[in-house]
Write an enzyme that holds these catalytic residues in place. Structure first.
Site, mmCIF file in Angstrom:
data_model
loop_
_atom_site.group_PDB
_atom_site.id
_atom_site.type_symbol
_atom_site.label_atom_id
_atom_site.label_comp_id
_atom_site.label_asym_id
_atom_site.label_seq_id
_atom_site.Cartn_x
_atom_site.Cartn_y
_atom_site.Cartn_z
ATOM 1 N N ARG A 59 -7.120 -1.693 5.593
ATOM 2 C CA ARG A 59 -5.971 -0.796 5.451
ATOM 3 C C ARG A 59 -6.123 0.455 6.307
ATOM 4 N NH1 ARG A 59 -6.791 -3.349 0.650
ATOM 5 N NH2 ARG A 59 -8.173 -1.702 -0.058
ATOM 6 N N GLU A 96 -17.370 0.176 -4.481
ATOM 7 C CA GLU A 96 -17.023 0.301 -5.898
ATOM 8 C C GLU A 96 -17.172 -1.077 -6.549
ATOM 9 O OE1 GLU A 96 -13.008 1.610 -6.620
ATOM 10 O OE2 GLU A 96 -13.359 1.861 -8.767
#
Ligand code: AMP
Length: 171
Positions: A59, A96
């Site tokens: 992204r 994460e």
């Protein structure tokens, strides 16, 4: 001013249980939303003489190339391992959700070039910290990092000591 948060979709349990995924496709498909996003990401760096924007796969490619064009800068992709065709330098990092590595072409940055790192989300900061290391190994002068979204509770900034970190939206 357009409320960008209204256009970001929250997807619970993607890509893993317990992760709340901030889906920006719903923002980017909106013409006004896309323009406002790039305006606000690029604004702090107008006049900062950025030579190249580094976009992190994937992204960061979408946002980074548009920011680069807006700033009159070049664009450099930082990619997942094995994707770049020529000689690359690598940095491993914690996500994460999982562990991964990033690569950049060894000759992507000309020594002393002023670079800006762009990505969609600053979460734990592991990805961004790896990109910072690649810029330093690659000989760039890092001018800052710009994110559309910062998940402040995860304290990603603590992995970026001494760096100028900007985010458009905070959660
Ligand atoms: P981190 O290394 O933890 O800062 O993770 C940052 C990278 O993972 C970015 O490239 C994001 O695209 C992606 N990411 C992490 N957490 C999320 C989330 N909650 N929603 C969307 N993307 C995320």
């Amino acid at each position: 001013m357009m409320d960008l948060k209204q256009h970001i979709r929250h997807v619970p349990d993607f890509p893993k249980p317990g992760i709340l995924f901030y889906d920006i496709t719903t923002l980017l498909k909106n013409a006004e939303g896309l323009k406002a996003t790039i305006d606000r990401l690029a604004a702090p760096y107008q006049g900062a003489k950025i030579d190249a924007v580094i976009g992190i796969e994937s992204r960061g490619f979408i946002l980074g190339s548009a920011v680069a064009e807006r700033l009159g800068a070049g664009f450099i992709p930082v990619r997942k391992p094995g994707k770049l065709p020529s000689k690359a330098i690598r940095e491993t990092y914690d996500l994460e959700y999982g562990k991964d590595a990033l690569e950049m072409h060894a000759d992507a940055i000309n020594k002393g070039e002023r670079v800006l790192i762009v990505d969609d989300v600053l979460a734990t900061g592991g990805t961004a910290a790896a990109a910072v290391q690649l810029v330093k190994k690659g000989g760039g002068e890092l001018q800052g990092l710009a994110f559309l979204i910062e998940l402040t509770g995860l304290q990603g900034k603590s992995k970026l000591p001494g760096e100028r970190v900007f985010s458009v939206l905070q959660y």
